[in-house]
Motif scaffolding. Sequence first.
Motif, PDB file in Angstrom:
ATOM      1  N   ARG A   1       0.824  -1.202   0.000  1.00 63.53           N
ATOM      2  CA  ARG A   1       0.000   0.000   0.000  1.00 63.53           C
ATOM      3  C   ARG A   1       0.860   1.255   0.000  1.00 63.53           C
ATOM      4  O   ARG A   1       0.456   2.295  -0.516  1.00 63.53           O
TER       5      ARG A   1
ATOM      6  N   TYR B   1      -5.935  -3.071 -15.591  1.00 57.10           N
ATOM      7  CA  TYR B   1      -5.335  -1.786 -15.960  1.00 57.10           C
ATOM      8  C   TYR B   1      -4.430  -1.286 -14.830  1.00 57.10           C
ATOM      9  O   TYR B   1      -4.724  -1.491 -13.656  1.00 57.10           O
TER      10      TYR B   1
ATOM     11  N   GLN C   1      -1.868   8.381 -10.713  1.00 54.87           N
ATOM     12  CA  GLN C   1      -2.661   9.590 -10.465  1.00 54.87           C
ATOM     13  C   GLN C   1      -1.778  10.660  -9.862  1.00 54.87           C
ATOM     14  O   GLN C   1      -1.179  10.466  -8.807  1.00 54.87           O
TER      15      GLN C   1
ATOM     16  N   GLY D   1      -3.262  17.453 -11.063  1.00 57.13           N
ATOM     17  CA  GLY D   1      -3.229  18.191 -12.316  1.00 57.13           C
ATOM     18  C   GLY D   1      -3.248  17.333 -13.564  1.00 57.13           C
ATOM     19  O   GLY D   1      -3.401  17.851 -14.672  1.00 57.13           O
ATOM     20  N   HIS D   2      -3.079  16.021 -13.375  1.00 63.36           N
ATOM     21  CA  HIS D   2      -3.065  15.118 -14.532  1.00 63.36           C
ATOM     22  C   HIS D   2      -4.192  14.095 -14.508  1.00 63.36           C
ATOM     23  O   HIS D   2      -4.390  13.366 -15.462  1.00 63.36           O
ATOM     24  N   GLY D   3      -4.923  14.012 -13.427  1.00 65.43           N
ATOM     25  CA  GLY D   3      -5.978  13.016 -13.354  1.00 65.43           C
ATOM     26  C   GLY D   3      -5.400  11.618 -13.392  1.00 65.43           C
ATOM     27  O   GLY D   3      -4.318  11.349 -12.851  1.00 65.43           O
ATOM     28  N   LEU D   4      -6.106  10.711 -14.038  1.00 63.54           N
ATOM     29  CA  LEU D   4      -5.674   9.318 -14.179  1.00 63.54           C
ATOM     30  C   LEU D   4      -5.021   9.118 -15.535  1.00 63.54           C
ATOM     31  O   LEU D   4      -5.601   9.468 -16.562  1.00 63.54           O
TER      32      LEU D   4
ATOM     33  N   TYR E   1      -2.088  -2.071 -19.781  1.00 60.76           N
ATOM     34  CA  TYR E   1      -3.310  -2.805 -19.538  1.00 60.76           C
ATOM     35  C   TYR E   1      -3.190  -4.199 -20.148  1.00 60.76           C
ATOM     36  O   TYR E   1      -2.203  -4.501 -20.855  1.00 60.76           O
TER      37      TYR E   1
ATOM     38  N   PHE F   1      -2.858   3.049  -9.233  1.00 59.78           N
ATOM     39  CA  PHE F   1      -4.099   2.300  -9.085  1.00 59.78           C
ATOM     40  C   PHE F   1      -4.169   1.176 -10.104  1.00 59.78           C
ATOM     41  O   PHE F   1      -3.858   1.363 -11.280  1.00 59.78           O
TER      42      PHE F   1
ATOM     43  N   GLN G   1     -15.178  -0.207 -14.479  1.00 65.92           N
ATOM     44  CA  GLN G   1     -13.923  -0.678 -13.921  1.00 65.92           C
ATOM     45  C   GLN G   1     -14.006  -0.664 -12.399  1.00 65.92           C
ATOM     46  O   GLN G   1     -14.623   0.216 -11.811  1.00 65.92           O
TER      47      GLN G   1
ATOM     48  N   PHE H   1     -11.743  -0.611  -8.988  1.00 63.25           N
ATOM     49  CA  PHE H   1     -10.412  -0.146  -8.614  1.00 63.25           C
ATOM     50  C   PHE H   1      -9.942  -0.728  -7.282  1.00 63.25           C
ATOM     51  O   PHE H   1     -10.744  -0.966  -6.372  1.00 63.25           O
ATOM     52  N   GLY H   2      -8.631  -0.890  -7.204  1.00 67.69           N
ATOM     53  CA  GLY H   2      -8.007  -1.200  -5.942  1.00 67.69           C
ATOM     54  C   GLY H   2      -7.827   0.057  -5.111  1.00 67.69           C
ATOM     55  O   GLY H   2      -8.128   1.163  -5.570  1.00 67.69           O
ATOM     56  N   PRO H   3      -7.277  -0.086  -3.897  1.00 64.87           N
ATOM     57  CA  PRO H   3      -7.148   1.047  -2.980  1.00 64.87           C
ATOM     58  C   PRO H   3      -5.972   1.955  -3.275  1.00 64.87           C
ATOM     59  O   PRO H   3      -5.866   3.039  -2.695  1.00 64.87           O
TER      60      PRO H   3
END
Lengths: 113, 115
Positions: free
Chosen positions: A9, A33, A37, A40-43, A48, A90, A102, A104-106
């Motif tokens: 983690r 995938y 993150q 300012g760039h998002g994901l 993948y 992620f 989708q 997502f993991g933590p």
Amino acid sequence: EAAVTQSPRNKVAVTGGKVTLSCNQTNNHNNMYWYRQDTGHGLRLIHYSYGAGSTEKGDIPDGYKASRPSQENFSLILELATPSQTSVYFCASGDAGGYAEQFFGPGTRLTVL
Amino acid sequence: TQTVSQSDAHVTVFEGDSVELRCNYSYGGSIYLSWYIQHHGRGLQFLLKYYSGNPVVQGVNGFKAEFSKSDSSFHLRKASVHWSDSAVYFCAVSDNVGDNSKLIWGLGTSLVVNP
């Protein structure tokens, strides 16, 4: 019970070291995938996979490798970690098809010193 | 190239207010749109999606979104927000309809709900 898990983690690595981030899903999804993150760039999609044995390059694959040894597991490998790879990573899984959501993991917080 | 634009980086409201989070996309083919929520320190969670039929789709916790082809929009709305709705909201569009599809993500809108 969490269907997508990530380990570790949190990780602190040194520049030039090798880092492996692991992801496991119990959803029996074909697609998995890896994203990073950053503010300012998002994901942003790194790599993948459509199923065991397959890996595809995403939008920012440079400096990363991926491995999908089984339906359940998908790893992200940084062979020579750099400080620019400090980020939150992620993993997600999903059914095949554009309509599929989708899961997502933590997340894994990676710091490269 | 498909793009997703979320025009507001931050939105602040009071508990009980209504809210609209804006999403615009550019894509010429069949469209699959979705919204996800990310609470602080957590992974993203699916809220709702649209791919055909009724342009108004209902999601969890009172959220709904409306697809508009003429406006190229898929705005998310909630009539009365709760403090627990404070989170970052992401809009996404699928890049194609096939098995090898990927999601194109907006940059997210941070929603803060004040008591």
